[in-house]
Design an enzyme around this catalytic site. Structure first.
Site, PDB file in Angstrom:
ATOM      1  N   ASN A   1      -7.503   1.687   9.567  1.00 47.90           N
ATOM      2  CA  ASN A   1      -6.191   1.746  10.209  1.00 47.90           C
ATOM      3  C   ASN A   1      -6.394   1.592  11.707  1.00 47.90           C
ATOM      4  OD1 ASN A   1      -5.298   2.382   7.654  1.00 47.90           O
ATOM      5  ND2 ASN A   1      -4.875   4.524   8.101  1.00 47.90           N
TER       6      ASN A   1
ATOM      7  N   GLU B   1      -3.654  -0.434   7.926  1.00 47.14           N
ATOM      8  CA  GLU B   1      -2.494  -0.117   8.760  1.00 47.14           C
ATOM      9  C   GLU B   1      -2.671  -0.743  10.135  1.00 47.14           C
ATOM     10  OE1 GLU B   1      -1.447   4.037   9.293  1.00 47.14           O
ATOM     11  OE2 GLU B   1      -1.852   4.466   7.181  1.00 47.14           O
TER      12      GLU B   1
ATOM     13  N   HIS C   1      -2.874  10.888   0.985  1.00 47.06           N
ATOM     14  CA  HIS C   1      -2.349  10.598   2.319  1.00 47.06           C
ATOM     15  C   HIS C   1      -1.743  11.901   2.857  1.00 47.06           C
ATOM     16  CE1 HIS C   1      -1.067   7.086   5.034  1.00 47.06           C
ATOM     17  NE2 HIS C   1      -0.683   8.169   5.672  1.00 47.06           N
TER      18      HIS C   1
ATOM     19  N   ARG D   1       0.853  -1.189   0.000  1.00 52.06           N
ATOM     20  CA  ARG D   1       0.000   0.000   0.000  1.00 52.06           C
ATOM     21  C   ARG D   1       0.892   1.244   0.000  1.00 52.06           C
ATOM     22  NH1 ARG D   1      -2.865   2.945   4.842  1.00 52.06           N
ATOM     23  NH2 ARG D   1      -3.914   4.547   3.617  1.00 52.06           N
TER      24      ARG D   1
ATOM     25  N   GLU E   1      -7.537   8.332   6.503  1.00 49.79           N
ATOM     26  CA  GLU E   1      -7.841   8.880   7.826  1.00 49.79           C
ATOM     27  C   GLU E   1      -8.359  10.320   7.817  1.00 49.79           C
ATOM     28  OE1 GLU E   1      -4.550   8.370  10.477  1.00 49.79           O
ATOM     29  OE2 GLU E   1      -4.654   6.202  10.407  1.00 49.79           O
TER      30      GLU E   1
ATOM     31  N   TYR F   1      -4.687   0.826  15.551  1.00 51.24           N
ATOM     32  CA  TYR F   1      -3.452   0.793  16.331  1.00 51.24           C
ATOM     33  C   TYR F   1      -3.638   0.449  17.800  1.00 51.24           C
ATOM     34  CZ  TYR F   1      -0.796   2.751  12.449  1.00 51.24           C
ATOM     35  OH  TYR F   1      -0.177   2.930  11.244  1.00 51.24           O
TER      36      TYR F   1
END
Ligand code: GBH
Length: 453
Positions: A298, A358, A118, A74, A163, A300
């Protein structure tokens, strides 16, 4: 049941964080060039001017990815490299770079997944109002159309935006990220609306410009809610809070995802924001809710939630215990069930398979020894998080893929080069790449389609 046969194991990066060559071959500045060069914005004044010099070293980087056995990569296209002023004349040399990169990837049997945006908005477009200007919808649509026409023969997987809460929340509301504005909440809701419309126009342009089957989506992020216990009450409390849309900081997943999936903003947010909600013109929600092909997220970290009085969601203080390990970025507390609950909650609400675009860990305390880079913390992080993903697979939750962030150490936005997320270590003095222990560990996961977990 384990991971689906066609599960995509991948690695990720983004243009401004790795490419460098910021003033070469006709690239114009983005808002991040402005931001990183402004005093006090980024750790020790670091910038993306050189970064990992991927622009010149992409062949070596693709070879390292091939050796990793990754099925997909990606990456993002730098809008100011291919259309320097954001609109108008494309830049032949910038376009040629991605031609070469895609050819190199395909020759290595690596499928490109391309993010169009991005965060590196052409500065020229910020000067015209950026996301506050409704013309963004057409600017982005034209950019997407050009990318489709140029690369659609080779690129079949597309992500419009990365995002949105970072672009609007951190960039326009808190002013931490580029362009560093502090707009009002109402102005940010308007910018968010324009971003969603631009996404819809982008989806249309990609589908119109590319023959055959393609996959299009948008990479969301939010703050994960993980049930404190697996009682029904705690699960429902966590779910309720996850999809609540009344926070005033732009991090509400449902505020971004419901319009795309259901064609309307969530009721609770509409009610709470009242007159701050922007004018929604006829046709807007239809444009925003263009069909997408999979959920993309994404993921985390996360906090635990439990049911309080009347089932009211309550955040568990010190979710993971005081002293729980974190990445070197303070926000990155280690929350291994995050992938499982994100996959479960999102696929149940939106009824599409999910790809994790991600997930990753940053640290600085690795050990260089005998020409190797030992990063047991990253392996531990991966083993625990992927355990959650494996649980999701075993329960039949529809999963499409997983991309580790990041393939190599890179420019971590406001943290500069201090915090390292890579599977591959980069020595920024010499640009020498060294695969870390985690690279070899992840290689086994990929090779065995997760059976090594
Ligand atoms: C992603 O951003 C990016 O896509 C990627 O470029 C970046 O390098 C990577 O992750 C690692 O950071 O305090 O709850 O508001 C994530 C960036 C991480 C920024 C969480 C906001 C604070 C969360 N975000 N962070 S919160």
């Amino acid at each position: 049941m384990s991971f689906p046969q066609d599960f995509t194991w991948g690695v990720a990066a983004a243009a401004y964080q790795i490419e460098g060559a910021a003033r070469e071959d006709g690239r114009a500045p983005s808002i991040w060039d402005m931001h990183s060069h402004a005093p006090g914005r980024v750790f020790e004044g670091h910038t993306g001017d050189v970064a990992c010099d991927h622009y010149h070293r992409y062949k070596e980087d693709v070879a390292l990815m091939r050796n990793l056995g990754t099925k997909a990569y990606r990456l993002s296209i730098a809008w100011p490299r291919v259309i320097p002023q954001g609109t108008g004349k494309p830049n032949a040399k910038g376009l040629a770079f991605y031609d070469k990169l895609f050819d190199e990837l395909l020759a290595a049997n690596i499928t490109p997944w391309v993010t169009l945006f991005h965060w590196d908005l052409p500065l020229a477009l910020q000067r015209r109002g950026g996301f506050s200007n409704r013309d963004m919808v057409e600017w982005f649509g034209d950019y997407a159309a050009l990318m489709a026409e140029r690369y659609g023969d080779r690129v079949k997987n597309w992500i419009t935006f990365n995002e949105p809460p970072c672009t609007v929340g951190l960039g326009l509301l808190d002013g931490v990220f580029a362009p560093g504005y502090k707009l009002t909440h109402a102005e940010c809701l308007l910018a968010a609306h324009h971003l969603l419309l631009a996404h819809g126009r982008g989806v249309q342009a990609l589908r119109a410009g590319i023959k055959g089957k393609i996959k299009v989506t948008l990479a969301h992020t939010a703050r994960e809610r993980i049930p404190a216990t697996e009682t029904k009450a705690d699960i429902e409390a966590a779910r309720r809070d996850y999809f609540a849309s009344t926070l005033r900081d732009m991090w509400n997943l449902s505020w971004w995802a419901d319009p795309i999936m259901f064609g309307k903003y969530p009721e609770d947010g509409l009610k709470a924001f009242g007159a701050e909600v922007p004018e929604i013109r006829t046709g807007d929600m239809k444009l925003i809710s263009q069909k997408i092909d999979l959920l993309c997220y994404n993921c985390y970290t996360g906090n635990r939630y439990q049911a309080g009085a009347n089932g009211q969601p309550e955040k568990v203080p010190h979710s993971w215990g005081i002293g729980n390990p974190r990445g070197t970025l303070n926000w990155l507390q280690i929350a291994p069930p995050a992938l499982y609950w994100a996959a479960k909650f999102q696929t149940e609400r939106y009824k599409l398979p999910i790809v994790f675009s991600e997930n990753g860990f940053c640290n600085t305390d690795f050990v260089h020894l005998d020409g190797k880079v030992h990063d047991p913390q990253r392996i531990d992080f991966l083993a625990r998080y992927l355990g959650g993903l494996k649980r999701a697979a075993s329960e039949g939750i529809p999963l499409a893929g997983y991309f580790y962030w990041s393939v190599m150490d890179n420019f971590e936005w406001c943290e500069g080069y201090k915090d390292r997320f890579g599977l591959i270590h980069v020595d920024y003095q010499t640009q020498k790449r060294t695969p870390k222990d985690s690279y070899y560990w992840y290689r086994d996961v990929i090779r065995t389609n997760g059976a090594a977990l």
